[in-house]
Motif scaffolding. Structure first.
Motif, PDB file in Angstrom:
ATOM      1  N   TYR A  30       8.311   1.920  -5.693  1.00  8.14           N
ATOM      2  CA  TYR A  30       7.210   2.769  -5.226  1.00  8.14           C
ATOM      3  C   TYR A  30       6.041   1.908  -4.759  1.00  8.14           C
ATOM      4  CZ  TYR A  30       3.372   6.100  -5.309  1.00  8.14           C
ATOM      5  OH  TYR A  30       2.271   6.854  -4.981  1.00  8.14           O
ATOM      6  N   GLU A  31       5.685   0.897  -5.538  1.00  7.80           N
ATOM      7  CA  GLU A  31       4.569   0.025  -5.162  1.00  7.80           C
ATOM      8  C   GLU A  31       4.864  -0.737  -3.874  1.00  7.80           C
ATOM      9  OE1 GLU A  31       4.047  -2.232  -8.750  1.00  7.80           O
ATOM     10  OE2 GLU A  31       2.639  -0.744  -9.587  1.00  7.80           O
ATOM     11  N   LYS A  32       6.119  -1.179  -3.685  1.00  8.27           N
ATOM     12  CA  LYS A  32       6.503  -1.862  -2.447  1.00  8.27           C
ATOM     13  C   LYS A  32       6.381  -0.920  -1.247  1.00  8.27           C
ATOM     14  CE  LYS A  32       9.763  -5.331  -4.175  1.00  8.27           C
ATOM     15  NZ  LYS A  32      11.175  -5.736  -4.228  1.00  8.27           N
ATOM     16  N   GLU A  33       6.842   0.312  -1.427  1.00  7.98           N
ATOM     17  CA  GLU A  33       6.756   1.282  -0.339  1.00  7.98           C
ATOM     18  C   GLU A  33       5.303   1.598   0.010  1.00  7.98           C
ATOM     19  OE1 GLU A  33       8.132   5.786   0.859  1.00  7.98           O
ATOM     20  OE2 GLU A  33       9.188   4.775  -0.767  1.00  7.98           O
ATOM     21  N   MET A  34       4.456   1.761  -0.997  1.00  4.74           N
ATOM     22  CA  MET A  34       3.033   2.036  -0.742  1.00  4.74           C
ATOM     23  C   MET A  34       2.365   0.843  -0.066  1.00  4.74           C
ATOM     24  SD  MET A  34       2.202   5.071  -1.555  1.00  4.74           S
ATOM     25  CE  MET A  34       3.791   5.678  -1.050  1.00  4.74           C
ATOM     26  N   ASP A  35       2.743  -0.366  -0.452  1.00  5.78           N
ATOM     27  CA  ASP A  35       2.203  -1.566   0.183  1.00  5.78           C
ATOM     28  C   ASP A  35       2.620  -1.623   1.649  1.00  5.78           C
ATOM     29  OD1 ASP A  35       0.807  -4.079   0.130  1.00  5.78           O
ATOM     30  OD2 ASP A  35       2.780  -5.076   0.170  1.00  5.78           O
ATOM     31  N   TYR A  36       3.905  -1.327   1.922  1.00  4.57           N
ATOM     32  CA  TYR A  36       4.406  -1.295   3.295  1.00  4.57           C
ATOM     33  C   TYR A  36       3.647  -0.258   4.122  1.00  4.57           C
ATOM     34  CZ  TYR A  36       7.491  -0.419   7.243  1.00  4.57           C
ATOM     35  OH  TYR A  36       7.982  -0.248   8.512  1.00  4.57           O
ATOM     36  N   ARG A  37       3.488   0.935   3.567  1.00  2.44           N
ATOM     37  CA  ARG A  37       2.783   1.998   4.288  1.00  2.44           C
ATOM     38  C   ARG A  37       1.339   1.626   4.582  1.00  2.44           C
ATOM     39  NH1 ARG A  37       4.645   8.015   2.482  1.00  2.44           N
ATOM     40  NH2 ARG A  37       6.846   7.735   2.935  1.00  2.44           N
ATOM     41  N   SER A  38       0.676   0.988   3.620  1.00  2.05           N
ATOM     42  CA  SER A  38      -0.724   0.617   3.848  1.00  2.05           C
ATOM     43  C   SER A  38      -0.854  -0.440   4.947  1.00  2.05           C
ATOM     44  CB  SER A  38      -1.374   0.138   2.556  1.00  2.05           C
ATOM     45  OG  SER A  38      -0.833  -1.100   2.159  1.00  2.05           O
ATOM     46  N   LYS A  39       0.193  -1.269   5.123  1.00  4.18           N
ATOM     47  CA  LYS A  39       0.159  -2.298   6.168  1.00  4.18           C
ATOM     48  C   LYS A  39       0.519  -1.740   7.541  1.00  4.18           C
ATOM     49  CE  LYS A  39       1.280  -6.300   3.333  1.00  4.18           C
ATOM     50  NZ  LYS A  39       2.309  -7.304   3.004  1.00  4.18           N
TER      51      LYS A  39
END
Length: 145
Positions: A30-39
């Motif tokens: 989940y944290e990886k996906e949120m990081d990807y989305r924020s970028k």
């Protein structure tokens, strides 16, 4: 044959540990996906008007415009008031306006096409613009239908 309470306790601890590992893995994903989305993703509210305009499209229908034929070209006039006013002009003056403003022709080019002198074209264009203004005001005020 039954399990002893210490064996049951061990199985419970193993199951608890397994659940914690699965939940931890889900948290990391989940944290990886949120990081990807924020970028790489931006919400629509963060876009400028120009960027939003690039993402949209407008449908245009031919029923919303009027076509005039000049020099074997169909000239589409989308403004209803202007197209109504152009109908009231004599054909020669209407053609001068259409060639000048919709086909971007100079007075000299129009004069060659219509076999007239440039000064006559200039006069037609100026008088047509004045007439168009009066006609459009008349249509707006309901004096002309």
């Amino acid at each position: 044959m039954g399990q002893s309470s210490s064996d049951k306790q061990t199985v419970r601890h193993q199951f608890d540990r397994f659940c914690k590992m699965v939940l931890h893995g889900e948290k990391v994903n989940y944290e990886k996906e949120m990081d990807y989305r924020s970028k790489y993703e931006v919400s629509f509210s963060q876009l400028t008007e120009e960027e939003l305009r690039c993402l949209s499209t407008m449908d245009e229908y031919t029923t919303e415009s009027e076509k005039f034929r000049v020099l074997d070209y169909d000239i589409e006039v989308k403004d209803k008031l202007l197209s109504e006013a152009l109908k009231y002009l004599p054909e020669k003056k209407r053609n001068v306006i259409l060639m000048s403003f919709f086909m971007d022709m100079t007075d000299t080019e129009i004069a060659k096409q219509m076999n007239l002198v440039r000064s006559t074209i200039h006069h037609h264009r100026v008088s047509s613009l004045q007439a168009l203004k009066q006609i459009m005001e008349g249509i707006r005020n309901g004096e002309i239908k």
